[in-house]
Motif scaffolding. Structure first.
Motif, PDB file in Angstrom:
ATOM      1  N   HIS A 148       0.826  -1.209   0.000  1.00 36.41           N
ATOM      2  CA  HIS A 148       0.000   0.000   0.000  1.00 36.41           C
ATOM      3  C   HIS A 148       0.860   1.260   0.000  1.00 36.41           C
ATOM      4  O   HIS A 148       1.970   1.256   0.505  1.00 36.41           O
ATOM      5  CB  HIS A 148      -0.921   0.013   1.222  1.00 36.41           C
ATOM      6  N   LYS A 149       0.266   2.315  -0.562  1.00 40.11           N
ATOM      7  CA  LYS A 149       0.967   3.594  -0.624  1.00 40.11           C
ATOM      8  C   LYS A 149      -0.082   4.676  -0.382  1.00 40.11           C
ATOM      9  O   LYS A 149      -1.212   4.563  -0.859  1.00 40.11           O
ATOM     10  CB  LYS A 149       1.568   3.729  -2.033  1.00 40.11           C
ATOM     11  N   LYS A 150       0.292   5.682   0.380  1.00 35.46           N
ATOM     12  CA  LYS A 150      -0.688   6.735   0.693  1.00 35.46           C
ATOM     13  C   LYS A 150      -1.034   7.509  -0.573  1.00 35.46           C
ATOM     14  O   LYS A 150      -0.174   7.819  -1.386  1.00 35.46           O
ATOM     15  CB  LYS A 150      -0.100   7.692   1.746  1.00 35.46           C
ATOM     16  N   GLY A 151      -2.307   7.814  -0.742  1.00 31.04           N
ATOM     17  CA  GLY A 151      -2.721   8.537  -1.940  1.00 31.04           C
ATOM     18  C   GLY A 151      -4.210   8.839  -1.928  1.00 31.04           C
ATOM     19  O   GLY A 151      -4.821   8.925  -0.866  1.00 31.04           O
ATOM     20  N   ARG A 152      -4.804   8.941  -3.125  1.00 31.71           N
ATOM     21  CA  ARG A 152      -6.168   9.477  -3.214  1.00 31.71           C
ATOM     22  C   ARG A 152      -7.154   8.570  -3.950  1.00 31.71           C
ATOM     23  O   ARG A 152      -8.184   9.014  -4.427  1.00 31.71           O
ATOM     24  CB  ARG A 152      -6.122  10.859  -3.875  1.00 31.71           C
ATOM     25  N   ILE A 153      -6.823   7.276  -4.050  1.00 26.24           N
ATOM     26  CA  ILE A 153      -7.722   6.326  -4.707  1.00 26.24           C
ATOM     27  C   ILE A 153      -8.354   5.423  -3.651  1.00 26.24           C
ATOM     28  O   ILE A 153      -7.657   4.830  -2.837  1.00 26.24           O
ATOM     29  CB  ILE A 153      -6.963   5.448  -5.731  1.00 26.24           C
ATOM     30  N   GLY A 174       2.161   4.331  -9.349  1.00 23.56           N
ATOM     31  CA  GLY A 174       2.398   5.573  -8.606  1.00 23.56           C
ATOM     32  C   GLY A 174       1.124   6.178  -8.033  1.00 23.56           C
ATOM     33  O   GLY A 174       1.115   7.326  -7.605  1.00 23.56           O
ATOM     34  N   LEU A 175       0.039   5.402  -8.038  1.00 22.05           N
ATOM     35  CA  LEU A 175      -1.234   5.892  -7.503  1.00 22.05           C
ATOM     36  C   LEU A 175      -1.455   5.322  -6.106  1.00 22.05           C
ATOM     37  O   LEU A 175      -1.672   4.115  -5.943  1.00 22.05           O
ATOM     38  CB  LEU A 175      -2.398   5.478  -8.412  1.00 22.05           C
ATOM     39  N   GLY A 176      -1.405   6.179  -5.099  1.00 14.87           N
ATOM     40  CA  GLY A 176      -1.614   5.724  -3.725  1.00 14.87           C
ATOM     41  C   GLY A 176      -3.093   5.583  -3.414  1.00 14.87           C
ATOM     42  O   GLY A 176      -3.960   5.966  -4.199  1.00 14.87           O
ATOM     43  N   GLN A 177      -3.373   5.041  -2.236  1.00 15.93           N
ATOM     44  CA  GLN A 177      -4.761   4.794  -1.840  1.00 15.93           C
ATOM     45  C   GLN A 177      -5.126   5.640  -0.610  1.00 15.93           C
ATOM     46  O   GLN A 177      -4.315   5.809   0.292  1.00 15.93           O
ATOM     47  CB  GLN A 177      -4.957   3.314  -1.496  1.00 15.93           C
ATOM     48  N   SER A 178      -6.363   6.137  -0.600  1.00 20.27           N
ATOM     49  CA  SER A 178      -6.858   6.852   0.587  1.00 20.27           C
ATOM     50  C   SER A 178      -7.232   5.828   1.653  1.00 20.27           C
ATOM     51  O   SER A 178      -6.835   5.930   2.806  1.00 20.27           O
ATOM     52  CB  SER A 178      -8.052   7.731   0.226  1.00 20.27           C
ATOM     53  N   GLU A 205     -10.570  13.464   0.584  1.00 20.72           N
ATOM     54  CA  GLU A 205      -9.226  12.986   0.209  1.00 20.72           C
ATOM     55  C   GLU A 205      -9.253  11.796  -0.741  1.00 20.72           C
ATOM     56  O   GLU A 205      -8.232  11.159  -0.978  1.00 20.72           O
ATOM     57  CB  GLU A 205      -8.431  12.675   1.485  1.00 20.72           C
ATOM     58  N   THR A 206     -10.443  11.474  -1.281  1.00 16.86           N
ATOM     59  CA  THR A 206     -10.550  10.411  -2.282  1.00 16.86           C
ATOM     60  C   THR A 206     -10.984  11.036  -3.605  1.00 16.86           C
ATOM     61  O   THR A 206     -11.963  11.766  -3.660  1.00 16.86           O
ATOM     62  CB  THR A 206     -11.578   9.343  -1.843  1.00 16.86           C
ATOM     63  N   ASP A 207     -10.222  10.744  -4.684  1.00 16.41           N
ATOM     64  CA  ASP A 207     -10.514  11.320  -6.003  1.00 16.41           C
ATOM     65  C   ASP A 207     -11.248  10.366  -6.946  1.00 16.41           C
ATOM     66  O   ASP A 207     -11.930  10.789  -7.874  1.00 16.41           O
ATOM     67  CB  ASP A 207      -9.218  11.758  -6.693  1.00 16.41           C
TER      68      ASP A 207
END
Length: 293
Positions: A148-153, A174-178, A205-207
């Motif tokens: 997992h990686k921090k992000g907005r998905i 390169g797409l992190g997850q909310s 924070e989710t796109d």
């Protein structure tokens, strides 16, 4: 802001002294803010002891009163798991996450009916689910943290392994997850796709969202129809079980096509008609999501 859990959440492990409970509590503590988050265990026979420094209480109510925990994760064997969920509900926790697989359907039907009848506030995630993770903050469940990686998905899925597959693809792009939420594959469960979509829709924070379903039932269709009129963010979808013959049970207890309903083709058609981009190839989930951003 995140959905369901964040770095400040305090967690109780029900079934902390069993092999599974011990193993996953240990790995969850090692992830991000886990050390501070896991504050209590419950085992009526081992009250007063501790597991690697985490105090064990005789009941959820007591654990909540002593530690201020608002969430529990349940690794209790199938025969006692519904009672363990009810104990968390009775203690008025915000969220109960049940990982246990193989709970008798009748137990779950009775539990859900009782929760509804008594108008309980506790949200149930699972059973038979991998749990929920807010990357770099907290993981509650059995998912591998490192992918997992921090992000907005946002990711919501009925299948555990496909959750990891989608997350792994997103991270590689390169797409992190909310947050990633596994709702579980049982026919009678707590949160549905639609509930989690609503949370992601309201989360600043989710796109965009990846929604993963399976054959059986009509939860994915219900969520798609809601999304068509209400979702402000792009959603992409995948349904497992395109090749499944009707009437054959596939892996999960809930993954069975009956009465001509619940086929993968039917679900994909409804999702597409509601404006959700879908793929039949599980290795394309990440790229499909990237294409709608």
């Amino acid at each position: 802001m995140s959905i369901l859990i964040n770095k400040d959440t305090k967690v109780i492990t029900q079934g902390i002294t069993g092999k599974t409970g011990q193993f996953h509590t240990r790995t969850c503590r090692e992830y991000a803010n886990g050390k501070a988050a896991y504050v209590a265990g419950v085992n009526p026979k081992r009250a007063g002891e501790d597991f690697e420094g985490i105090p064990i209480f005789g009941s959820v109510k007591e654990a909540k009163a002593q530690t201020g925990a608002t969430v529990s994760v349940i690794y209790v064997p199938p025969a006692g798991a519904a009672a363990a969920i009810w104990e968390a509900v009775e203690a008025d926790l915000d969220l109960a996450i049940c990982i246990t697989e193989g709970i008798p359907v009748r137990d779950m039907v009775e539990l859900k009916e009782r929760m509804r009848r008594e108008n309980r506030k506790t949200i149930l995630l699972g059973p038979n689910c991998p749990g929920v993770i807010t990357p770099d903050e907290l993981k509650i469940g059995i998912m591998p943290g490192h992918i997992h990686k921090k992000g907005r998905i946002g990711v919501v899925s009925r299948s555990g392994t496909l959750t990891y597959e989608a997350v792994g693809q997103l991270t590689a792009l390169g797409l992190g997850q909310s947050s990633a939420v596994g709702i579980g594959g049982d026919p009678v469960n707590g949160l549905k796709h639609i509930d989690v979509l609503k949370m992601f829709n309201d989360d600043p924070e989710t796109d965009a969202v990846v929604m993963i379903g399976e054959i059986g039932g009509s939860d994915e269709e219900t969520a798609a129809l809601w999304a068509k009129d209400n979702m402000k963010k792009p959603v992409v979808g995948f349904i497992a079980g395109v090749t499944a013959p009707p009437g054959k049970r596939m892996g999960h207890a809930g993954a069975i096509i009956s009465g001509g309903q619940g086929t993968a083709q039917e679900k994909l058609a409804v999702m597409e008609s509601c404006g959700i981009k879908v793929t039949k190839n599980p290795s394309e989930m990440g790229r499909l999501l990237k294409s709608v951003l």
